[in-house]
Scaffold this motif. Structure first.
Motif, PDB file in Angstrom:
ATOM      1  N   ALA A  39       6.580 -11.189   6.639  1.00 56.81           N
ATOM      2  CA  ALA A  39       6.403 -10.889   5.065  1.00 56.81           C
ATOM      3  C   ALA A  39       5.604  -9.926   3.818  1.00 56.81           C
ATOM      4  N   ILE A  40       6.012  -8.898   3.092  1.00 53.16           N
ATOM      5  CA  ILE A  40       5.055  -8.878   2.053  1.00 53.16           C
ATOM      6  C   ILE A  40       4.959  -8.722   0.687  1.00 53.16           C
ATOM      7  N   ILE A  41       4.633  -9.734   0.204  1.00 55.69           N
ATOM      8  CA  ILE A  41       5.132 -10.260  -1.244  1.00 55.69           C
ATOM      9  C   ILE A  41       4.128  -9.174  -2.148  1.00 55.69           C
ATOM     10  N   LEU A  42       4.300  -8.064  -3.067  1.00 56.28           N
ATOM     11  CA  LEU A  42       4.209  -7.670  -3.820  1.00 56.28           C
ATOM     12  C   LEU A  42       4.454  -7.523  -5.171  1.00 56.28           C
ATOM     13  N   SER A  43       2.819  -8.315  -6.163  1.00 56.90           N
ATOM     14  CA  SER A  43       2.705  -8.255  -7.280  1.00 56.90           C
ATOM     15  C   SER A  43       2.405  -7.367  -7.963  1.00 56.90           C
ATOM     16  N   SER A  44       2.324  -7.508  -9.376  1.00 54.28           N
ATOM     17  CA  SER A  44       1.328  -6.642 -10.127  1.00 54.28           C
ATOM     18  C   SER A  44       0.633  -8.063 -11.060  1.00 54.28           C
ATOM     19  N   GLY A  45      -0.906  -7.648 -11.202  1.00 54.60           N
ATOM     20  CA  GLY A  45      -1.638  -8.935 -11.287  1.00 54.60           C
ATOM     21  C   GLY A  45      -2.703  -8.354 -13.070  1.00 54.60           C
ATOM     22  N   THR A  46      -3.022  -9.629 -13.674  1.00 56.93           N
ATOM     23  CA  THR A  46      -4.044  -9.417 -14.708  1.00 56.93           C
ATOM     24  C   THR A  46      -5.404  -8.854 -14.917  1.00 56.93           C
ATOM     25  N   ASP A  47      -5.954  -9.107 -13.479  1.00 56.09           N
ATOM     26  CA  ASP A  47      -7.921  -8.814 -13.863  1.00 56.09           C
ATOM     27  C   ASP A  47      -7.238  -7.386 -13.191  1.00 56.09           C
ATOM     28  N   GLU A  48      -8.546  -6.628 -13.264  1.00 58.66           N
ATOM     29  CA  GLU A  48      -8.462  -5.233 -12.519  1.00 58.66           C
ATOM     30  C   GLU A  48      -9.200  -5.241 -10.975  1.00 58.66           C
ATOM     31  N   THR A  57       1.968 -13.522   6.499  1.00 58.79           N
ATOM     32  CA  THR A  57       2.325 -13.220   5.823  1.00 58.79           C
ATOM     33  C   THR A  57       0.959 -12.321   5.080  1.00 58.79           C
ATOM     34  N   ILE A  58       1.876 -11.372   4.101  1.00 59.18           N
ATOM     35  CA  ILE A  58       0.755 -10.625   3.133  1.00 59.18           C
ATOM     36  C   ILE A  58       1.418 -10.731   2.306  1.00 59.18           C
ATOM     37  N   GLU A  59      -0.112 -10.848   1.138  1.00 61.10           N
ATOM     38  CA  GLU A  59       0.466 -11.222  -0.276  1.00 61.10           C
ATOM     39  C   GLU A  59      -0.866  -9.419  -0.955  1.00 61.10           C
ATOM     40  N   ILE A  60       0.281  -9.288  -1.712  1.00 61.73           N
ATOM     41  CA  ILE A  60      -0.303  -8.265  -2.150  1.00 61.73           C
ATOM     42  C   ILE A  60      -0.212  -7.497  -3.522  1.00 61.73           C
ATOM     43  N   ILE A  61      -1.707  -7.794  -4.402  1.00 64.59           N
ATOM     44  CA  ILE A  61      -1.599  -8.278  -5.886  1.00 64.59           C
ATOM     45  C   ILE A  61      -2.549  -6.587  -6.259  1.00 64.59           C
ATOM     46  N   LEU A  62      -1.515  -5.595  -7.162  1.00 65.89           N
ATOM     47  CA  LEU A  62      -2.347  -4.760  -7.945  1.00 65.89           C
ATOM     48  C   LEU A  62      -2.996  -4.694  -9.170  1.00 65.89           C
ATOM     49  N   PRO A  63      -3.585  -4.307  -8.866  1.00 67.73           N
ATOM     50  CA  PRO A  63      -3.836  -4.334 -11.229  1.00 67.73           C
ATOM     51  C   PRO A  63      -3.169  -3.952 -11.639  1.00 67.73           C
ATOM     52  N   ASP A  64      -2.925  -4.452 -12.618  1.00 67.81           N
ATOM     53  CA  ASP A  64      -1.373  -3.750 -13.825  1.00 67.81           C
ATOM     54  C   ASP A  64      -2.507  -2.898 -14.319  1.00 67.81           C
ATOM     55  N   LYS A  65      -3.403  -3.038 -14.831  1.00 67.54           N
ATOM     56  CA  LYS A  65      -3.732  -1.456 -15.708  1.00 67.54           C
ATOM     57  C   LYS A  65      -4.434  -0.482 -15.166  1.00 67.54           C
ATOM     58  N   TYR A  66      -5.138  -0.476 -13.758  1.00 74.66           N
ATOM     59  CA  TYR A  66      -4.899   0.841 -13.019  1.00 74.66           C
ATOM     60  C   TYR A  66      -4.025   1.336 -11.975  1.00 74.66           C
ATOM     61  N   ALA A  67      -3.054   0.432 -11.440  1.00 78.93           N
ATOM     62  CA  ALA A  67      -2.462   0.737 -10.266  1.00 78.93           C
ATOM     63  C   ALA A  67      -1.001   1.634 -11.580  1.00 78.93           C
ATOM     64  N   ASP A  68      -0.815   2.420 -11.079  1.00 77.35           N
ATOM     65  CA  ASP A  68       0.372   3.726 -11.248  1.00 77.35           C
ATOM     66  C   ASP A  68       1.152   4.294  -9.470  1.00 77.35           C
ATOM     67  N   HIS A  69       0.514   4.251  -8.469  1.00 71.11           N
ATOM     68  CA  HIS A  69       1.236   4.516  -7.703  1.00 71.11           C
ATOM     69  C   HIS A  69       0.624   4.677  -6.641  1.00 71.11           C
ATOM     70  N   CYS A  70       2.116   3.801  -5.893  1.00 70.42           N
ATOM     71  CA  CYS A  70       1.686   2.999  -4.551  1.00 70.42           C
ATOM     72  C   CYS A  70       2.622   3.139  -3.368  1.00 70.42           C
ATOM     73  N   GLU A  71       1.851   4.486  -2.679  1.00 68.63           N
ATOM     74  CA  GLU A  71       2.300   3.980  -1.031  1.00 68.63           C
ATOM     75  C   GLU A  71       1.970   3.017  -0.320  1.00 68.63           C
ATOM     76  N   ILE A  72       3.323   2.019   0.691  1.00 74.64           N
ATOM     77  CA  ILE A  72       3.524   0.852   1.346  1.00 74.64           C
ATOM     78  C   ILE A  72       3.946   1.737   2.922  1.00 74.64           C
ATOM     79  N   GLU A  73       3.445   1.934   4.085  1.00 75.28           N
ATOM     80  CA  GLU A  73       3.925   1.720   5.389  1.00 75.28           C
ATOM     81  C   GLU A  73       3.667   0.529   6.112  1.00 75.28           C
ATOM     82  N   ALA A  74       4.984   0.448   6.612  1.00 72.48           N
ATOM     83  CA  ALA A  74       5.180  -0.876   7.478  1.00 72.48           C
ATOM     84  C   ALA A  74       6.295  -1.455   7.628  1.00 72.48           C
ATOM     85  N   ALA A  75       6.295  -2.379   8.663  1.00 73.58           N
ATOM     86  CA  ALA A  75       7.320  -3.114   9.679  1.00 73.58           C
ATOM     87  C   ALA A  75       7.661  -4.906   8.717  1.00 73.58           C
ATOM     88  N   VAL A  76       8.316  -5.359   8.592  1.00 70.37           N
ATOM     89  CA  VAL A  76       8.323  -6.460   8.250  1.00 70.37           C
ATOM     90  C   VAL A  76      10.301  -7.445   8.134  1.00 70.37           C
TER      91      VAL A  76
END
Length: 298
Positions: A99-108, A157-176
C-alpha cells in the motif's frame, strides 16, 4: 475513539453481529473479535471492504490506522524526513508495495515512512535515495536486499506526506494493491503503474492514473479532474450519486458506461479536447472502458 472502539460501535449501530460482519468481509468471527479488542488491525484489503460496508471514507478509518503499542504483532518502521524550502516537482519511484498512503502535510518537510509486520530490518533492506535539483526532487525507494515483488506487495506499506506549502506537481511510479489519497491537495498528481484498489478521500487537483491493468477507484467526491489513461483495460469509478461529474473521451476506441440501480447503461460522452471542465472524469488511451458506478447514499 480508536479503531477497535469505532468498529464495534458502527457494527452495532448497523445491527450486525460479529458473525454477520465476518461473513460480509470474508474472515472468521475470531478476526472480528481480535480487531474489536485492539489486539490487531485489518490488512489493507479488509480495511477497504470495511469502509465500503459501512459507507465511510478511507480517511475516517485511517485516522486510527497507526500501530498501537499493545499489538500482538510488532510493526517495524523506518522513516525518512527531508526539509523542503521552495516549491518542488516531486518524482517518486517506489517499486512494489502492499500500500501507498499519500497525503498533504502542514509542515515544510517530506515524510516517507515505511512499515511492515514481517520486515524487521527495514533500514538495511530498503534505502530512500534523494536527489535534489533546483526545482525538482527525485526520490527512489531502493530494494537493497532484492526482496521479491510478492513479499513487498504482501508486507510493505509506505506513507508519503508532501509539504502542502511546497508541493505543486508529483509523479509516482509504483505497483501496489492499494493506493490511498487522503487530504491530498496538489495542482497535479501523475500515478504510473498498477493498483488493484484506489481510494480518494477529501482530495483535490488534477489526478491522472496510467496503466495497462484494470483500476477500481472509490472516491467520496471529485474536486478537480480525474484522468484515466489505459491500454486495453477498464476502470470502475465508484462515486456518490449526488456527485454528478462530466465524462469526456479523448482516447481511441474507448467507451464509457454508467451503473445505475445495478444496471449497466451505455453513456454518450463528449469529445471536446479544448474543454477545461471542473469536476470531470476523462477516459483516454486505447481500447479502454470507463464504468461510472453511481452509489446511492443510504
Amino acid at each position: 475513539m480508536n479503531f477497535s472502539e469505532k468498529l464495534k460501535e458502527i457494527r452495532k449501530s448497523e445491527g450486525l453481529s460479529q458473525e454477520q460482519l465476518a461473513e460480509k468481509i470474508g474472515v472468521s468471527r475470531q478476526a472480528i473479535t481480535k480487531w474489536e479488542t485492539g489486539k490487531g488491525l485489518p490488512d489493507v484489503e479488509n480495511m477497504i471492504i470495511i469502509a465500503e460496508i459501512f459507507k465511510t471514507t478511507l480517511d475516517e478509518l485511517l485516522r486510527d490506522f497507526a500501530p498501537k503499542p499493545n499489538r500482538e504483532t510488532p510493526v517495524f518502521v523506518s522513516e525518512t524526513v527531508y526539509d523542503i524550502d521552495c516549491e518542488k516537482h516531486f518524482d517518486i519511484n517506489i517499486g512494489n508495495a502492499a500500500a501507498i498512503i499519500l497525503s498533504s502535510g502542514t509542515d515544510e518537510k517530506l515524510h516517507i515512512r515505511l512499515s511492515s509486520e514481517t520486515f524487521e530490518n527495514l533500514d538495511t533492506m530498503f534505502k530512500v535515495k534523494l536527489d535534489e535539483k533546483k526545482n525538482r526532487l527525485d526520490v527512489d525507494c531502493l530494494n537493497k536486499n532484492k526482496i521479491s515483488r510478492y513479499e513487498a506487495e504482501d508486507s510493505l506499506t509506505i506513507e508519503i506526506i508532501l509539504p502542502d506549502k511546497y508541493a505543486d506537481h508529483c509523479e509516482i511510479e509504483a505497483a501496489v494493491k492499494l493506493l490511498a489519497l487522503k487530504n491530498l491537495h496538489l495542482r497535479r498528481l501523475e500515478y504510473d503503474g498498477a493498483a488493484k484498489q484506489i481510494l480518494i478521500s477529501d482530495s483535490s487537483g488534477s489526478l491522472e492514473f496510467t496503466a495497462k491493468t484494470d483500476y477500481d477507484i472509490t472516491v467520496d467526491k471529485i474536486t478537480g479532474r480525474l484522468d484515466i489513461n489505459q491500454w486495453r483495460a477498464k476502470t470502475v469509478v465508484h462515486i456518490p450519486e449526488e456527485s454528478i461529474v462530466r465524462v469526456r473521451n479523448t482516447g481511441r476506441r474507448c467507451n464509457a458506461y454508467y451503473i445505475i440501480d445495478g444496471k449497466i447503461t451505455a453513456y454518450s460522452i463528449t469529445n471536446e479536447n479544448n474543454a477545461d471542465g471542473e469536476n470531470e472524469l476523462c477516459i483516454s488511451g486505447i481500447s479502454s472502458e470507463l464504468i461510472v458506478d453511481l452509489v446511492k447514499k443510504e
